[in-house]
Scaffold this motif. Structure first.
Motif, PDB file in Angstrom:
ATOM      1  N   HIS A  40       0.796  -1.240   0.000  1.00  0.00           N
ATOM      2  CA  HIS A  40       0.000   0.000   0.000  1.00  0.00           C
ATOM      3  C   HIS A  40       0.822   1.279   0.000  1.00  0.00           C
ATOM      4  O   HIS A  40       0.259   2.371   0.095  1.00  0.00           O
ATOM      5  CB  HIS A  40      -0.978   0.022   1.188  1.00  0.00           C
ATOM      6  CG  HIS A  40      -2.165  -0.848   0.972  1.00  0.00           C
ATOM      7  ND1 HIS A  40      -3.427  -0.504   1.354  1.00  0.00           N
ATOM      8  CD2 HIS A  40      -2.285  -2.073   0.401  1.00  0.00           C
ATOM      9  CE1 HIS A  40      -4.280  -1.464   1.037  1.00  0.00           C
ATOM     10  NE2 HIS A  40      -3.590  -2.432   0.459  1.00  0.00           N
ATOM     11  N   HIS A  41       2.139   1.180  -0.125  1.00  0.00           N
ATOM     12  CA  HIS A  41       2.970   2.396  -0.147  1.00  0.00           C
ATOM     13  C   HIS A  41       3.236   2.810  -1.588  1.00  0.00           C
ATOM     14  O   HIS A  41       3.756   2.033  -2.377  1.00  0.00           O
ATOM     15  CB  HIS A  41       4.287   2.166   0.587  1.00  0.00           C
ATOM     16  CG  HIS A  41       4.105   1.962   2.060  1.00  0.00           C
ATOM     17  ND1 HIS A  41       3.805   2.997   2.924  1.00  0.00           N
ATOM     18  CD2 HIS A  41       4.151   0.834   2.813  1.00  0.00           C
ATOM     19  CE1 HIS A  41       3.683   2.509   4.147  1.00  0.00           C
ATOM     20  NE2 HIS A  41       3.890   1.205   4.110  1.00  0.00           N
ATOM     21  N   LYS A  42       2.902   4.070  -1.919  1.00  0.00           N
ATOM     22  CA  LYS A  42       3.128   4.581  -3.260  1.00  0.00           C
ATOM     23  C   LYS A  42       4.579   5.035  -3.422  1.00  0.00           C
ATOM     24  O   LYS A  42       5.258   5.333  -2.436  1.00  0.00           O
ATOM     25  CB  LYS A  42       2.185   5.766  -3.543  1.00  0.00           C
ATOM     26  CG  LYS A  42       0.713   5.399  -3.526  1.00  0.00           C
ATOM     27  CD  LYS A  42      -0.146   6.627  -3.804  1.00  0.00           C
ATOM     28  CE  LYS A  42      -1.626   6.286  -3.811  1.00  0.00           C
ATOM     29  NZ  LYS A  42      -2.468   7.481  -4.054  1.00  0.00           N
ATOM     30  N   TYR A  51      -9.738  -0.112   0.247  1.00  0.00           N
ATOM     31  CA  TYR A  51      -9.860  -1.395   0.959  1.00  0.00           C
ATOM     32  C   TYR A  51      -8.725  -2.330   0.522  1.00  0.00           C
ATOM     33  O   TYR A  51      -8.479  -2.505  -0.677  1.00  0.00           O
ATOM     34  CB  TYR A  51     -11.220  -2.029   0.655  1.00  0.00           C
ATOM     35  CG  TYR A  51     -11.445  -3.312   1.418  1.00  0.00           C
ATOM     36  CD1 TYR A  51     -11.924  -3.289   2.715  1.00  0.00           C
ATOM     37  CD2 TYR A  51     -11.145  -4.543   0.840  1.00  0.00           C
ATOM     38  CE1 TYR A  51     -12.104  -4.466   3.433  1.00  0.00           C
ATOM     39  CE2 TYR A  51     -11.323  -5.723   1.543  1.00  0.00           C
ATOM     40  CZ  TYR A  51     -11.798  -5.672   2.844  1.00  0.00           C
ATOM     41  OH  TYR A  51     -11.965  -6.847   3.547  1.00  0.00           O
ATOM     42  N   PRO A  52      -8.009  -2.963   1.466  1.00  0.00           N
ATOM     43  CA  PRO A  52      -6.859  -3.796   1.096  1.00  0.00           C
ATOM     44  C   PRO A  52      -7.286  -5.100   0.411  1.00  0.00           C
ATOM     45  O   PRO A  52      -8.076  -5.875   0.956  1.00  0.00           O
ATOM     46  CB  PRO A  52      -6.172  -4.079   2.435  1.00  0.00           C
ATOM     47  CG  PRO A  52      -7.203  -3.845   3.475  1.00  0.00           C
ATOM     48  CD  PRO A  52      -8.142  -2.815   2.931  1.00  0.00           C
ATOM     49  N   LEU A  53      -6.734  -5.336  -0.760  1.00  0.00           N
ATOM     50  CA  LEU A  53      -7.038  -6.544  -1.532  1.00  0.00           C
ATOM     51  C   LEU A  53      -6.084  -7.684  -1.217  1.00  0.00           C
ATOM     52  O   LEU A  53      -6.263  -8.800  -1.724  1.00  0.00           O
ATOM     53  CB  LEU A  53      -7.021  -6.225  -3.028  1.00  0.00           C
ATOM     54  CG  LEU A  53      -8.064  -5.192  -3.478  1.00  0.00           C
ATOM     55  CD1 LEU A  53      -7.960  -4.944  -4.985  1.00  0.00           C
ATOM     56  CD2 LEU A  53      -9.484  -5.616  -3.104  1.00  0.00           C
ATOM     57  N   GLY A  67      -6.082 -13.004  -0.599  1.00  0.00           N
ATOM     58  CA  GLY A  67      -6.090 -12.123  -1.754  1.00  0.00           C
ATOM     59  C   GLY A  67      -7.473 -12.054  -2.369  1.00  0.00           C
ATOM     60  O   GLY A  67      -8.180 -13.073  -2.450  1.00  0.00           O
ATOM     61  N   LEU A  68      -7.891 -10.867  -2.771  1.00  0.00           N
ATOM     62  CA  LEU A  68      -9.197 -10.657  -3.394  1.00  0.00           C
ATOM     63  C   LEU A  68      -9.003 -10.011  -4.761  1.00  0.00           C
ATOM     64  O   LEU A  68      -8.241  -9.051  -4.897  1.00  0.00           O
ATOM     65  CB  LEU A  68     -10.071  -9.749  -2.526  1.00  0.00           C
ATOM     66  CG  LEU A  68     -10.321 -10.211  -1.085  1.00  0.00           C
ATOM     67  CD1 LEU A  68     -10.964  -9.093  -0.271  1.00  0.00           C
ATOM     68  CD2 LEU A  68     -11.202 -11.460  -1.064  1.00  0.00           C
ATOM     69  N   GLU A  69      -9.681 -10.544  -5.778  1.00  0.00           N
ATOM     70  CA  GLU A  69      -9.612 -10.008  -7.133  1.00  0.00           C
ATOM     71  C   GLU A  69      -8.163  -9.857  -7.606  1.00  0.00           C
ATOM     72  O   GLU A  69      -7.442 -10.829  -7.690  1.00  0.00           O
ATOM     73  CB  GLU A  69     -10.399  -8.696  -7.226  1.00  0.00           C
ATOM     74  CG  GLU A  69     -11.915  -8.908  -7.058  1.00  0.00           C
ATOM     75  CD  GLU A  69     -12.556  -9.644  -8.225  1.00  0.00           C
ATOM     76  OE1 GLU A  69     -12.370 -10.880  -8.301  1.00  0.00           O
ATOM     77  OE2 GLU A  69     -13.225  -8.997  -9.050  1.00  0.00           O
ATOM     78  N   GLU A  70      -7.693  -8.627  -7.898  1.00  0.00           N
ATOM     79  CA  GLU A  70      -6.311  -8.459  -8.355  1.00  0.00           C
ATOM     80  C   GLU A  70      -5.320  -8.974  -7.317  1.00  0.00           C
ATOM     81  O   GLU A  70      -4.252  -9.496  -7.664  1.00  0.00           O
ATOM     82  CB  GLU A  70      -6.003  -6.982  -8.635  1.00  0.00           C
ATOM     83  CG  GLU A  70      -6.938  -6.318  -9.635  1.00  0.00           C
ATOM     84  CD  GLU A  70      -7.998  -5.481  -8.947  1.00  0.00           C
ATOM     85  OE1 GLU A  70      -8.044  -4.270  -9.212  1.00  0.00           O
ATOM     86  OE2 GLU A  70      -8.756  -6.050  -8.140  1.00  0.00           O
ATOM     87  N   GLY A  71      -5.686  -8.833  -6.054  1.00  0.00           N
ATOM     88  CA  GLY A  71      -4.832  -9.369  -4.986  1.00  0.00           C
ATOM     89  C   GLY A  71      -4.744 -10.882  -5.046  1.00  0.00           C
ATOM     90  O   GLY A  71      -3.681 -11.461  -4.799  1.00  0.00           O
TER      91      GLY A  71
END
Length: 229
Positions: A40-42, A51-53, A67-71
């Motif tokens: 989550h760090h840019k 929301y974290p994936l 992991g969800l979707e792309e995660g």
């Protein structure tokens, strides 16, 4: 009804770990992989607040990555590259990892009077932000059970909608929810905080093991799911 992909990666180790190893698991993956969904760090020093994936948890003593979707796709693509886990002062070489991939249906049940799903918080729910913490401390903490339930219900529905937004689930139906929660003290980052344990009942079908509330990427607010009907 919409579906999302969920990947569940569990490691079996020679010892069981406590819940507070969730943030150490996150730290290890953040150092191993560059994709922003892992940490989550840019690049510009900012932070991804959506929301974290990818979420890091200790479930039944086992390091677990959700992991969800792309995660989920990132977990599937990278899990074979993990030949060790370094969690604080503990190192595990060639940990046995088991990957499960599910297609999870998302829906809000509107044709039943009884709430179909029971969710239990496996880890404490950190549901209070700065604003509602002040209200909780000043007013809700000593309020009637009905007023407390209404307070927590509004926050939890907001948490569910934040999850829905994060996985592109457009919720048109009315989410119903009845909480049954108890306050506990939680120590996080050397600070004492108020968390909550217990259950809630809802007509919304959510994937098991996702987190609600604050610090879900570090394992807080993890849900266990039971279908009642």
């Amino acid at each position: 009804m919409p579906e999302i992909k969920q990947a569940i990666l569990k490691f079996s180790l020679e010892e069981e770990l406590s819940l507070n190893y969730g943030h150490k698991l996150r730290g290890f993956f953040a150092n191993q992989f560059e994709d922003i969904l892992f940490h989550h760090h840019k690049e510009d020093g900012g932070y991804r607040y959506a929301y974290p994936l990818i979420q890091y948890k200790i479930i039944s003593g086992k390091p677990t990555v959700i992991g969800l979707e792309e995660g989920a796709e990132l977990i599937i693509e990278n899990f074979l590259d993990i030949d060790r886990l370094l969690l604080g002062d503990k190192e595990f070489i060639n940990p046995e990892g088991r990957l499960e991939v599910r297609d999870e249906e998302l829906e809000v049940i509107t044709d039943l009077e009884m709430l179909k799903f029971k969710y239990s918080f496996y880890s404490p729910w950190l549901g209070l932000n700065q604003k509602n913490y002040k209200r909780y401390s000043r007013e809700i903490k000593k309020a009637s059970p009905d007023k407390q339930r209404d307070f927590f219900k509004r926050i939890l529905i907001g948490n569910i909608l934040a999850f829905a937004k994060g996985v592109n689930w457009y919720v048109e139906e009315n989410i119903k929810l009845i909480p049954d929660l108890e306050a506990i003290e939680v120590k996080f980052k050397n600070q004492r905080m108020i968390g909550f344990v217990g259950d809630f009942y809802s007509n919304a079908s959510l994937p098991e093991y996702i987190g609600l509330g604050n610090s879900t990427a570090r394992g807080f607010g993890t849900l266990l799911k039971e279908e009642l009907i």
